[in-house]
Motif scaffolding. Structure first.
Motif, PDB file in Angstrom:
ATOM      1  N   GLY A  63      23.753   3.293  28.122  1.00 21.52           N
ATOM      2  CA  GLY A  63      23.903   1.603  27.150  1.00 21.52           C
ATOM      3  C   GLY A  63      23.140   2.197  25.243  1.00 21.52           C
ATOM      4  O   GLY A  63      23.614   1.788  24.847  1.00 21.52           O
ATOM      5  N   LEU A  64      22.498   2.936  25.800  1.00 21.84           N
ATOM      6  CA  LEU A  64      22.213   3.161  24.443  1.00 21.84           C
ATOM      7  C   LEU A  64      23.682   4.101  23.802  1.00 21.84           C
ATOM      8  O   LEU A  64      23.719   3.512  22.248  1.00 21.84           O
ATOM      9  CB  LEU A  64      20.806   4.812  24.437  1.00 21.84           C
ATOM     10  N   LEU A  65      23.933   4.882  23.768  1.00 19.90           N
ATOM     11  CA  LEU A  65      25.387   5.502  23.425  1.00 19.90           C
ATOM     12  C   LEU A  65      26.225   4.611  23.151  1.00 19.90           C
ATOM     13  O   LEU A  65      26.897   4.106  22.507  1.00 19.90           O
ATOM     14  CB  LEU A  65      26.147   6.125  23.757  1.00 19.90           C
ATOM     15  N   ALA A  66      26.643   3.449  24.245  1.00 14.27           N
ATOM     16  CA  ALA A  66      27.857   2.293  24.123  1.00 14.27           C
ATOM     17  C   ALA A  66      27.044   1.846  22.629  1.00 14.27           C
ATOM     18  O   ALA A  66      28.136   0.703  22.055  1.00 14.27           O
ATOM     19  CB  ALA A  66      27.373   1.256  25.091  1.00 14.27           C
ATOM     20  N   ALA A  67      25.647   1.331  22.679  1.00 12.54           N
ATOM     21  CA  ALA A  67      24.564   0.334  21.615  1.00 12.54           C
ATOM     22  C   ALA A  67      25.419   1.298  20.009  1.00 12.54           C
ATOM     23  O   ALA A  67      25.898   0.752  18.858  1.00 12.54           O
ATOM     24  CB  ALA A  67      23.554  -0.050  21.798  1.00 12.54           C
ATOM     25  N   VAL A  68      25.097   2.496  20.430  1.00  7.50           N
ATOM     26  CA  VAL A  68      25.259   2.949  18.813  1.00  7.50           C
ATOM     27  C   VAL A  68      27.073   3.039  18.150  1.00  7.50           C
ATOM     28  O   VAL A  68      27.273   3.122  17.413  1.00  7.50           O
ATOM     29  CB  VAL A  68      25.097   4.509  19.396  1.00  7.50           C
ATOM     30  N   ALA A  69      27.801   3.687  19.314  1.00  7.50           N
ATOM     31  CA  ALA A  69      29.335   3.574  19.027  1.00  7.50           C
ATOM     32  C   ALA A  69      29.514   1.976  18.353  1.00  7.50           C
ATOM     33  O   ALA A  69      30.499   1.947  17.803  1.00  7.50           O
ATOM     34  CB  ALA A  69      29.477   3.738  20.442  1.00  7.50           C
ATOM     35  N   GLY A  70      28.390   0.863  19.408  1.00  6.93           N
ATOM     36  CA  GLY A  70      29.183  -0.547  18.414  1.00  6.93           C
ATOM     37  C   GLY A  70      28.704  -0.221  17.963  1.00  6.93           C
ATOM     38  O   GLY A  70      29.935  -0.744  16.400  1.00  6.93           O
ATOM     39  N   ALA A 118      17.163  12.416  18.752  1.00  9.50           N
ATOM     40  CA  ALA A 118      18.398  11.738  19.852  1.00  9.50           C
ATOM     41  C   ALA A 118      18.132  12.148  20.989  1.00  9.50           C
ATOM     42  O   ALA A 118      17.875  11.354  21.957  1.00  9.50           O
ATOM     43  CB  ALA A 118      19.368  11.832  19.096  1.00  9.50           C
ATOM     44  N   TRP A 119      18.347  13.321  20.937  1.00  7.75           N
ATOM     45  CA  TRP A 119      18.468  13.800  22.939  1.00  7.75           C
ATOM     46  C   TRP A 119      17.169  13.455  23.412  1.00  7.75           C
ATOM     47  O   TRP A 119      16.629  12.965  24.675  1.00  7.75           O
ATOM     48  CB  TRP A 119      18.470  15.121  22.733  1.00  7.75           C
ATOM     49  N   HIS A 120      15.678  13.149  22.775  1.00  9.85           N
ATOM     50  CA  HIS A 120      14.630  12.746  23.670  1.00  9.85           C
ATOM     51  C   HIS A 120      15.038  11.189  24.107  1.00  9.85           C
ATOM     52  O   HIS A 120      14.247  11.427  24.921  1.00  9.85           O
ATOM     53  CB  HIS A 120      13.168  12.929  22.656  1.00  9.85           C
ATOM     54  N   GLY A 121      15.321  10.482  23.290  1.00 12.35           N
ATOM     55  CA  GLY A 121      15.252   8.957  23.621  1.00 12.35           C
ATOM     56  C   GLY A 121      16.368   8.880  24.754  1.00 12.35           C
ATOM     57  O   GLY A 121      15.450   8.150  24.736  1.00 12.35           O
ATOM     58  N   LEU A 122      17.492  10.018  24.790  1.00 10.01           N
ATOM     59  CA  LEU A 122      18.312   9.721  25.430  1.00 10.01           C
ATOM     60  C   LEU A 122      17.956  10.322  27.160  1.00 10.01           C
ATOM     61  O   LEU A 122      18.162   9.588  27.874  1.00 10.01           O
ATOM     62  CB  LEU A 122      19.977  10.648  25.265  1.00 10.01           C
ATOM     63  N   THR A 123      17.335  11.178  27.034  1.00 12.37           N
ATOM     64  CA  THR A 123      16.404  11.399  28.383  1.00 12.37           C
ATOM     65  C   THR A 123      14.958  10.554  28.611  1.00 12.37           C
ATOM     66  O   THR A 123      14.617  11.929  29.739  1.00 12.37           O
ATOM     67  CB  THR A 123      16.518  13.231  28.009  1.00 12.37           C
ATOM     68  N   ALA A 124      14.451   9.952  27.881  1.00 13.95           N
ATOM     69  CA  ALA A 124      13.534   9.323  28.572  1.00 13.95           C
ATOM     70  C   ALA A 124      12.908   9.093  29.520  1.00 13.95           C
ATOM     71  O   ALA A 124      13.917   8.402  29.684  1.00 13.95           O
ATOM     72  CB  ALA A 124      12.824   8.446  27.509  1.00 13.95           C
ATOM     73  N   PRO A 125      12.212   9.146  30.210  1.00 13.14           N
ATOM     74  CA  PRO A 125      12.025   8.424  31.242  1.00 13.14           C
ATOM     75  C   PRO A 125      12.445   6.778  31.256  1.00 13.14           C
ATOM     76  O   PRO A 125      11.678   6.415  30.221  1.00 13.14           O
ATOM     77  CB  PRO A 125      10.510   8.207  32.155  1.00 13.14           C
ATOM     78  N   GLY A 126      13.479   6.282  32.366  1.00  9.42           N
ATOM     79  CA  GLY A 126      13.750   4.781  32.014  1.00  9.42           C
ATOM     80  C   GLY A 126      14.319   4.637  31.326  1.00  9.42           C
ATOM     81  O   GLY A 126      14.918   3.338  31.148  1.00  9.42           O
ATOM     82  N   ALA A 127      15.030   5.817  30.336  1.00  9.28           N
ATOM     83  CA  ALA A 127      16.238   5.251  29.424  1.00  9.28           C
ATOM     84  C   ALA A 127      17.247   4.777  29.715  1.00  9.28           C
ATOM     85  O   ALA A 127      17.561   5.402  31.188  1.00  9.28           O
ATOM     86  CB  ALA A 127      16.103   6.575  28.599  1.00  9.28           C
ATOM     87  N   SER A 128      18.076   4.191  29.270  1.00  8.11           N
ATOM     88  CA  SER A 128      19.589   3.983  29.556  1.00  8.11           C
ATOM     89  C   SER A 128      20.501   4.600  28.686  1.00  8.11           C
ATOM     90  O   SER A 128      21.131   3.919  27.526  1.00  8.11           O
ATOM     91  CB  SER A 128      19.859   2.564  29.465  1.00  8.11           C
ATOM     92  N   PRO A 129      21.094   5.908  29.286  1.00  9.31           N
ATOM     93  CA  PRO A 129      21.516   6.506  27.722  1.00  9.31           C
ATOM     94  C   PRO A 129      22.850   6.595  27.619  1.00  9.31           C
ATOM     95  O   PRO A 129      23.435   6.310  26.672  1.00  9.31           O
ATOM     96  CB  PRO A 129      22.001   8.449  28.047  1.00  9.31           C
TER      97      PRO A 129
END
Length: 355
Positions: A276-283, A263-274
């Motif tokens: 946006g990703l967290l909002a999608a998971v929360a939804g 999860a940390w790798h995906g949220l902090t990857a270059p070009g990632a939108s942390p």
């Protein structure tokens, strides 16, 4: 109920927000399993449960407003809506596997769900016996295993196939507790469905099914069986969904060593939108489990237990339909026949086993 609603009509005020009512509803005398999937129950009917304990002043916000008038919606439609929301939440989780990984997505989803349920139920643990807390912890571990393994299955298999194999868990428990020799016929019918799915089914690319994905699916079914047995104990020991909130928290902590890094790798990857990703998971966490639980609990108070169980037996078929619409997964005739066999076996075991 919030005091700001005291001016409502008696009909409106009597149907308090479904989320608050559902999460506060005490278990039936024999225990009402309520877990990550929330779709299998054993024991007393909904009518045997005590009236729900509504906590004054606890607002449920937008969700409560949406579900404020459940009496106007037929109970079977509420149950079907809950199943479609569950399967839609599962389907919408799959695109997150790329940036966050299967373990990372599952960990974050359980974490968000735990936070939501803890905030809504505020479980009280001081008066609980050690055995009750241990049961809740074991339920959390089983739920974590079920959720992670099923996510791994749908990453490699069509949703309908994975959901049908996983549904063998509750079906197996129902057959084990059955007392009629005729239930052997339903077991054989379910076995025939599994043969059609695994030996004649096709993967997303038209080739044979991924063997690792099948192992994940059968592992999820095994965890589903354990989850059912533990939810029976937790449902009898905890009020409403307080036990679920505790077990969901344990489940998130169980997956933390496996999913936190991804999860940390995906949220902090270059070009990632942390965000946006967290909002999608929360939804997705709202689609599964919070809103479906409220809908199911509302439906259960207004329909016979057997009718509810028959409707839940349609879950593999609903999963196949959602997989087709959301993910474009087209199943072949052998797979559809296999799903039909498992659904028929579940309906048959339900109708002949509760008399």
């Amino acid at each position: 109920m919030p005091t700001s609603h005291t001016s409502e009509t008696p009909a409106a005020s009597s149907s308090a927000p479904a989320v608050a009512e559902a999460l506060a509803m005490p278990p039936a005398p024999k225990g009402e399993p309520a877990g990550e999937r929330g779709s299998w129950r054993r024991g007393g009917s909904p009518g045997t449960a005590a009236p729900p304990e509504i906590h004054p002043g606890r607002s449920t916000g937008r969700i409560g407003k949406i579900l404020r008038r459940p009496e106007s919606i037929p109970a079977p439609l509420l149950c079907l809506a809950a199943m479609f929301l569950v399967q839609t939440g599962i389907a919408l989780s799959k695109p997150l596997f790329g940036p966050l990984g299967v373990s990372g997505t599952t960990f974050l989803r359980l974490g968000f769900a735990a936070v939501i349920l803890l905030a809504l139920t505020r479980p009280k643990l001081r008066d609980k016996r050690p055995r009750d807390l241990a049961a809740a912890a074991l339920l959390g571990m089983a739920s974590a295993g079920m959720t992670f393994l099923f996510a791994g299955a749908i990453d490699r298999l069509p949703m309908g196939t994975a959901a049908t194999i996983e549904f063998l868990g509750p079906l197996a428990v129902a057959l084990v507790f059955a007392r009629r020799a005729s239930h052997l016929l339903w077991a054989l019918l379910a076995a025939a469905g599994v043969v059609l799915l695994t030996l004649l089914g096709e993967g997303d690319g038209g080739g044979s099914l991924d063997p690792v994905g099948l192992l994940y699916a059968f592992g999820a079914a095994a965890c589903y069986s354990l989850y059912i047995l533990f939810t029976d104990k937790v449902g009898a020991a905890f009020q409403g969904f307080q036990g679920l909130a505790v077990s969901m928290t344990v489940g998130a902590l169980t997956l933390a060593p496996f999913g936190l890094g991804d999860a940390w790798h995906g949220l902090t990857a270059p070009g990632a939108s942390p965000l946006g990703l967290l909002a999608a998971v929360a939804g997705v966490s709202l689609l599964l489990p919070v809103i479906p639980y409220a809908l199911e609990m509302t439906a259960l108070r207004r329909m016979p237990q057997r009718v509810f169980s028959v409707l839940v037996s349609l879950e593999p078929a609903v999963s196949a339909l959602v997989g087709l619409v959301v993910l474009g997964q087209l199943l072949g005739l052998p797979q559809l026949a296999g799903i039909g066999c498992v659904v028929a076996a579940s309906v048959g075991a339900t109708l002949t086993g509760r008399r």
